[in-house]
Design a protein around this motif. Structure first.
Motif, PDB file in Angstrom:
ATOM      1  N   ARG A  29      15.404 127.491 -40.056  1.00 10.59           N
ATOM      2  CA  ARG A  29      15.917 128.843 -40.360  1.00 10.59           C
ATOM      3  C   ARG A  29      17.465 128.998 -40.188  1.00 10.59           C
ATOM      4  O   ARG A  29      18.100 129.296 -41.088  1.00 10.59           O
ATOM      5  CB  ARG A  29      15.282 130.063 -39.539  1.00 10.59           C
ATOM      6  CG  ARG A  29      13.988 130.418 -40.074  1.00 10.59           C
ATOM      7  CD  ARG A  29      13.218 131.518 -39.287  1.00 10.59           C
ATOM      8  NE  ARG A  29      14.024 132.805 -39.218  1.00 10.59           N
ATOM      9  CZ  ARG A  29      13.568 133.798 -38.559  1.00 10.59           C
ATOM     10  NH1 ARG A  29      12.497 133.751 -37.845  1.00 10.59           N
ATOM     11  NH2 ARG A  29      14.185 134.877 -38.701  1.00 10.59           N
ATOM     12  N   GLY A  30      17.751 128.095 -39.140  1.00  8.68           N
ATOM     13  CA  GLY A  30      19.406 128.116 -38.881  1.00  8.68           C
ATOM     14  C   GLY A  30      19.847 127.294 -39.843  1.00  8.68           C
ATOM     15  O   GLY A  30      21.001 127.717 -39.998  1.00  8.68           O
ATOM     16  N   VAL A 149      19.197 129.580 -32.289  1.00  7.85           N
ATOM     17  CA  VAL A 149      18.802 130.504 -30.887  1.00  7.85           C
ATOM     18  C   VAL A 149      19.014 131.984 -31.341  1.00  7.85           C
ATOM     19  O   VAL A 149      18.199 132.770 -30.945  1.00  7.85           O
ATOM     20  CB  VAL A 149      20.057 129.962 -30.033  1.00  7.85           C
ATOM     21  CG1 VAL A 149      20.154 131.100 -28.767  1.00  7.85           C
ATOM     22  CG2 VAL A 149      19.749 128.553 -29.762  1.00  7.85           C
ATOM     23  N   VAL A 150      19.905 132.326 -32.251  1.00  7.64           N
ATOM     24  CA  VAL A 150      19.930 133.915 -32.632  1.00  7.64           C
ATOM     25  C   VAL A 150      18.673 134.052 -33.221  1.00  7.64           C
ATOM     26  O   VAL A 150      18.176 135.297 -32.945  1.00  7.64           O
ATOM     27  CB  VAL A 150      21.134 133.901 -33.939  1.00  7.64           C
ATOM     28  CG1 VAL A 150      21.089 135.199 -34.562  1.00  7.64           C
ATOM     29  CG2 VAL A 150      22.361 133.670 -33.317  1.00  7.64           C
ATOM     30  N   GLU A 151      17.932 133.525 -34.046  1.00  3.36           N
ATOM     31  CA  GLU A 151      16.844 133.716 -34.781  1.00  3.36           C
ATOM     32  C   GLU A 151      15.676 133.649 -33.606  1.00  3.36           C
ATOM     33  O   GLU A 151      14.720 134.916 -33.685  1.00  3.36           O
ATOM     34  CB  GLU A 151      16.273 132.536 -35.963  1.00  3.36           C
ATOM     35  CG  GLU A 151      17.368 132.755 -37.026  1.00  3.36           C
ATOM     36  CD  GLU A 151      17.384 133.892 -37.809  1.00  3.36           C
ATOM     37  OE1 GLU A 151      16.421 134.717 -37.898  1.00  3.36           O
ATOM     38  OE2 GLU A 151      18.436 134.461 -38.078  1.00  3.36           O
ATOM     39  N   ASP A 155      13.458 137.119 -32.450  1.00  3.70           N
ATOM     40  CA  ASP A 155      11.874 137.151 -32.473  1.00  3.70           C
ATOM     41  C   ASP A 155      11.398 137.585 -31.108  1.00  3.70           C
ATOM     42  O   ASP A 155      10.378 137.867 -30.883  1.00  3.70           O
ATOM     43  CB  ASP A 155      11.418 135.641 -33.027  1.00  3.70           C
ATOM     44  CG  ASP A 155      11.359 135.593 -34.426  1.00  3.70           C
ATOM     45  OD1 ASP A 155      11.861 136.709 -35.191  1.00  3.70           O
ATOM     46  OD2 ASP A 155      11.310 134.522 -35.062  1.00  3.70           O
ATOM     47  N   ASN A 156      12.169 137.348 -30.124  1.00  4.47           N
ATOM     48  CA  ASN A 156      11.918 137.614 -28.795  1.00  4.47           C
ATOM     49  C   ASN A 156      12.114 138.829 -28.336  1.00  4.47           C
ATOM     50  O   ASN A 156      12.339 139.635 -27.181  1.00  4.47           O
ATOM     51  CB  ASN A 156      12.073 136.713 -27.791  1.00  4.47           C
ATOM     52  CG  ASN A 156      11.789 135.234 -27.846  1.00  4.47           C
ATOM     53  OD1 ASN A 156      10.621 135.227 -28.253  1.00  4.47           O
ATOM     54  ND2 ASN A 156      12.588 134.361 -27.433  1.00  4.47           N
ATOM     55  N   SER A 162      20.806 138.911 -28.969  1.00  2.00           N
ATOM     56  CA  SER A 162      20.903 138.039 -30.348  1.00  2.00           C
ATOM     57  C   SER A 162      22.249 138.489 -31.069  1.00  2.00           C
ATOM     58  O   SER A 162      22.846 137.874 -31.834  1.00  2.00           O
ATOM     59  CB  SER A 162      19.794 138.707 -31.198  1.00  2.00           C
ATOM     60  OG  SER A 162      19.785 138.289 -32.495  1.00  2.00           O
ATOM     61  N   ARG A 163      22.625 139.913 -30.851  1.00  2.00           N
ATOM     62  CA  ARG A 163      23.832 140.222 -31.734  1.00  2.00           C
ATOM     63  C   ARG A 163      25.134 139.693 -31.291  1.00  2.00           C
ATOM     64  O   ARG A 163      25.896 139.220 -31.669  1.00  2.00           O
ATOM     65  CB  ARG A 163      24.094 141.778 -31.440  1.00  2.00           C
ATOM     66  CG  ARG A 163      23.163 142.810 -32.409  1.00  2.00           C
ATOM     67  CD  ARG A 163      23.523 144.004 -32.477  1.00  2.00           C
ATOM     68  NE  ARG A 163      23.445 144.697 -31.354  1.00  2.00           N
ATOM     69  CZ  ARG A 163      22.230 145.138 -30.994  1.00  2.00           C
ATOM     70  NH1 ARG A 163      21.148 145.257 -31.682  1.00  2.00           N
ATOM     71  NH2 ARG A 163      22.015 145.765 -29.506  1.00  2.00           N
TER      72      ARG A 163
END
Length: 169
Positions: A29-30, A149-151, A155-156, A162-163
């Motif tokens: 995804r990243g 990591v952002v993704e 999801d967590n 995340s932002r």
């Protein structure tokens, strides 16, 4: 870094509890987020067809189309617009326009004798084997992990973190 090294780096950032396949999911995804951020020149391909329509299974975006038989650059247009000119698409002649139907490139007016060259951005396949390497230059490989990591944070349900991570990315 190869796929194994990317997953190892992702794991080292606190995601070692995830299964290997899940780590690979986030890394991919990243990877795709990094690739789709810009029209990178290393994501360009050229396809030539003797007849249209032709299918580009990895098509992301058409950059340009050329009728090499008639030395004519074709203009891209929306299928609805082309059909408003000719609802059945029955006119024939030298093509002047191209349009997309899903991942199929069509010409208007249709022509089966014109050789067409299409320059486009493609979507690379997911990384899957341990030694698969991203097509991004090496200096950008850590960005793949940053985006993974952002993704994972999203999801967590860690939206504020995340932002922050996304703005850093």
């Amino acid at each position: 870094m190869d796929f194994t090294a990317l997953k190892t780096e992702f794991s080292a950032r606190g995601y070692d509890y995830l299964a290997d396949t899940r780590q690979g999911y986030y890394v991919n995804r990243g990877y795709h987020e990094c690739l789709e951020r810009h029209p990178w020149p290393f994501c360009e391909k050229e396809a030539t067809a003797q007849t249209a329509p032709f299918t580009l299974s990895d098509l992301r975006q058409v950059l340009y189309m050329v009728d090499t038989t008639n030395d004519q650059v074709l203009t891209g247009d929306d299928q609805r617009t082309v059909r408003s000119w000719d609802p059945d698409l029955t006119s024939t002649g030298n093509p002047y326009f191209w349009y997309l139907e899903s991942n199929e490139v069509n010409l208007y007016p249709p022509n089966t004798s014109a050789a067409i060259t299409c320059r486009y951005l493609y979507v690379p396949a997911d990384l899957s084997g341990g030694t698969d390497t991203p097509i991004l230059p090496t200096r950008y490989h850590t960005l793949i992990v940053d985006r993974a990591v952002v993704e994972a944070l999203k999801d967590n349900d860690e939206y504020s973190t995340s932002r922050e991570a996304r703005s850093y990315w």
